[in-house]
Motif scaffolding. Structure first.
Motif, mmCIF file in Angstrom:
data_model
loop_
_atom_site.group_PDB
_atom_site.id
_atom_site.type_symbol
_atom_site.label_atom_id
_atom_site.label_comp_id
_atom_site.label_asym_id
_atom_site.label_seq_id
_atom_site.Cartn_x
_atom_site.Cartn_y
_atom_site.Cartn_z
ATOM 1 N N CYS A 21 0.922 -1.124 -0.050
ATOM 2 C CA CYS A 21 0.207 0.052 -0.018
ATOM 3 C C CYS A 21 0.680 1.189 -0.119
ATOM 4 O O CYS A 21 1.369 1.600 1.089
ATOM 5 N N ASN A 22 1.144 1.533 -1.136
ATOM 6 C CA ASN A 22 1.951 3.107 -1.273
ATOM 7 C C ASN A 22 1.029 3.877 -2.329
ATOM 8 O O ASN A 22 0.013 3.481 -2.978
ATOM 9 N N ALA A 23 1.560 5.216 -2.298
ATOM 10 C CA ALA A 23 0.709 6.192 -3.000
ATOM 11 C C ALA A 23 0.814 5.814 -4.772
ATOM 12 O O ALA A 23 -0.274 5.939 -5.164
ATOM 13 N N ASP A 24 1.660 5.415 -5.221
ATOM 14 C CA ASP A 24 1.676 5.015 -6.568
ATOM 15 C C ASP A 24 0.722 3.801 -6.926
ATOM 16 O O ASP A 24 0.227 3.769 -8.006
ATOM 17 N N ALA A 25 1.081 2.754 -6.065
ATOM 18 C CA ALA A 25 -0.069 1.721 -6.273
ATOM 19 C C ALA A 25 -1.691 2.158 -6.089
ATOM 20 O O ALA A 25 -2.300 1.640 -6.969
ATOM 21 N N ILE A 26 -1.945 2.923 -5.278
ATOM 22 C CA ILE A 26 -3.256 3.403 -4.962
ATOM 23 C C ILE A 26 -3.539 4.223 -6.200
ATOM 24 O O ILE A 26 -4.570 3.917 -6.933
ATOM 25 N N CYS A 27 -2.770 4.917 -6.741
ATOM 26 C CA CYS A 27 -3.123 5.709 -8.124
ATOM 27 C C CYS A 27 -3.123 5.018 -9.094
ATOM 28 O O CYS A 27 -4.187 4.956 -9.952
ATOM 29 N N ASN A 28 -2.545 3.672 -9.237
ATOM 30 C CA ASN A 28 -2.654 2.804 -10.439
ATOM 31 C C ASN A 28 -3.966 1.998 -10.310
ATOM 32 O O ASN A 28 -4.738 1.936 -11.337
ATOM 33 N N VAL A 29 -4.444 1.685 -8.972
ATOM 34 C CA VAL A 29 -5.588 1.044 -8.773
ATOM 35 C C VAL A 29 -6.647 1.859 -9.231
ATOM 36 O O VAL A 29 -7.693 1.396 -9.552
ATOM 37 N N THR A 30 -6.739 3.257 -8.406
ATOM 38 C CA THR A 30 -7.967 3.900 -8.896
ATOM 39 C C THR A 30 -7.901 4.239 -10.318
ATOM 40 O O THR A 30 -9.221 4.690 -10.923
ATOM 41 N N LYS A 31 -7.036 4.396 -11.082
ATOM 42 C CA LYS A 31 -6.723 4.743 -12.478
ATOM 43 C C LYS A 31 -7.490 3.690 -13.227
ATOM 44 O O LYS A 31 -8.054 3.921 -14.051
ATOM 45 N N ALA A 32 -7.139 2.350 -12.915
ATOM 46 C CA ALA A 32 -7.706 1.243 -13.540
ATOM 47 C C ALA A 32 -9.394 1.267 -13.288
ATOM 48 O O ALA A 32 -10.086 0.733 -14.134
ATOM 49 N N ALA A 33 -9.738 1.678 -12.094
ATOM 50 C CA ALA A 33 -10.968 1.837 -11.789
ATOM 51 C C ALA A 33 -11.873 3.198 -12.474
ATOM 52 O O ALA A 33 -12.866 3.044 -12.281
ATOM 53 N N GLY A 34 -11.238 3.703 -13.131
ATOM 54 C CA GLY A 34 -11.642 5.065 -13.788
ATOM 55 C C GLY A 34 -12.070 6.059 -12.871
ATOM 56 O O GLY A 34 -12.834 7.072 -13.263
ATOM 57 N N VAL A 35 -11.343 6.218 -11.696
ATOM 58 C CA VAL A 35 -11.576 7.411 -10.674
ATOM 59 C C VAL A 35 -10.412 8.079 -10.582
ATOM 60 O O VAL A 35 -9.092 7.712 -10.210
ATOM 61 N N PRO A 36 -10.337 9.589 -11.150
ATOM 62 C CA PRO A 36 -9.208 10.374 -11.095
ATOM 63 C C PRO A 36 -8.900 10.723 -9.474
ATOM 64 O O PRO A 36 -9.648 11.117 -9.016
ATOM 65 N N VAL A 37 -7.755 10.277 -9.049
ATOM 66 C CA VAL A 37 -7.404 10.671 -7.690
ATOM 67 C C VAL A 37 -6.178 11.342 -7.779
ATOM 68 O O VAL A 37 -4.945 11.125 -8.683
ATOM 69 N N SER A 38 -5.910 12.387 -6.959
ATOM 70 C CA SER A 38 -4.423 13.133 -6.997
ATOM 71 C C SER A 38 -3.509 12.379 -6.421
ATOM 72 O O SER A 38 -3.929 11.699 -5.339
ATOM 73 N N HIS A 39 -2.309 12.468 -6.594
ATOM 74 C CA HIS A 39 -1.029 11.821 -6.139
ATOM 75 C C HIS A 39 -0.966 12.260 -4.655
ATOM 76 O O HIS A 39 -0.786 11.376 -3.670
ATOM 77 N N GLY A 40 -1.275 13.475 -4.129
ATOM 78 C CA GLY A 40 -1.463 13.952 -2.679
ATOM 79 C C GLY A 40 -2.565 13.228 -1.845
ATOM 80 O O GLY A 40 -2.153 12.771 -0.666
ATOM 81 N N MET A 41 -3.610 13.122 -2.492
ATOM 82 C CA MET A 41 -4.638 12.179 -1.646
ATOM 83 C C MET A 41 -4.342 10.583 -1.689
ATOM 84 O O MET A 41 -4.481 10.310 -0.491
#
Length: 108
Positions: A21-41
């Protein structure tokens, strides 16, 4: 809660299972789900899950139904007899208040 926050929460729960569970992995999962998420969040959510054993937390949650395991007999013994007595006393009080009629009504 916004869709981005909810997506980060789910992604962090998914990723915490294998410890990645790190920021890059969270961004990758949310991107695959089609939900835009900022790197800060994503960073904030990753930092919130550091050192937390999610499986242990989820296993310790109680949803308020019947008590489980050995706690059920103890809970029944402690509060089982007091609850009906309190309910009966409350019902008596409600009946007394209903008898306080002023002697007139809509159809008198």
């Amino acid at each position: 809660m916004s869709n981005a926050q909810l997506a980060c929460t789910y992604a962090a729960l998914i990723l915490s299972e294998n410890g990645s569970c790190n920021a890059d992995a969270i961004c990758n999962v949310t991107k695959a789900a089609g939900v835009p998420v900022s790197h800060g969040m994503a960073t904030a959510f990753a930092n919130a899950f550091v050192g937390i054993n999610v499986e242990q937390v989820l296993n310790s949650i109680s949803f308020g139904g019947a008590a489980s395991g050995a706690a059920a007999p103890a809970a029944a013994a402690a509060g089982g007899a007091a609850a009906p007595a309190a309910a009966a006393k409350k019902e008596e009080k409600v009946e007394e208040e209903a008898d306080d009629d002023m002697g007139f009504g809509l159809f008198d």
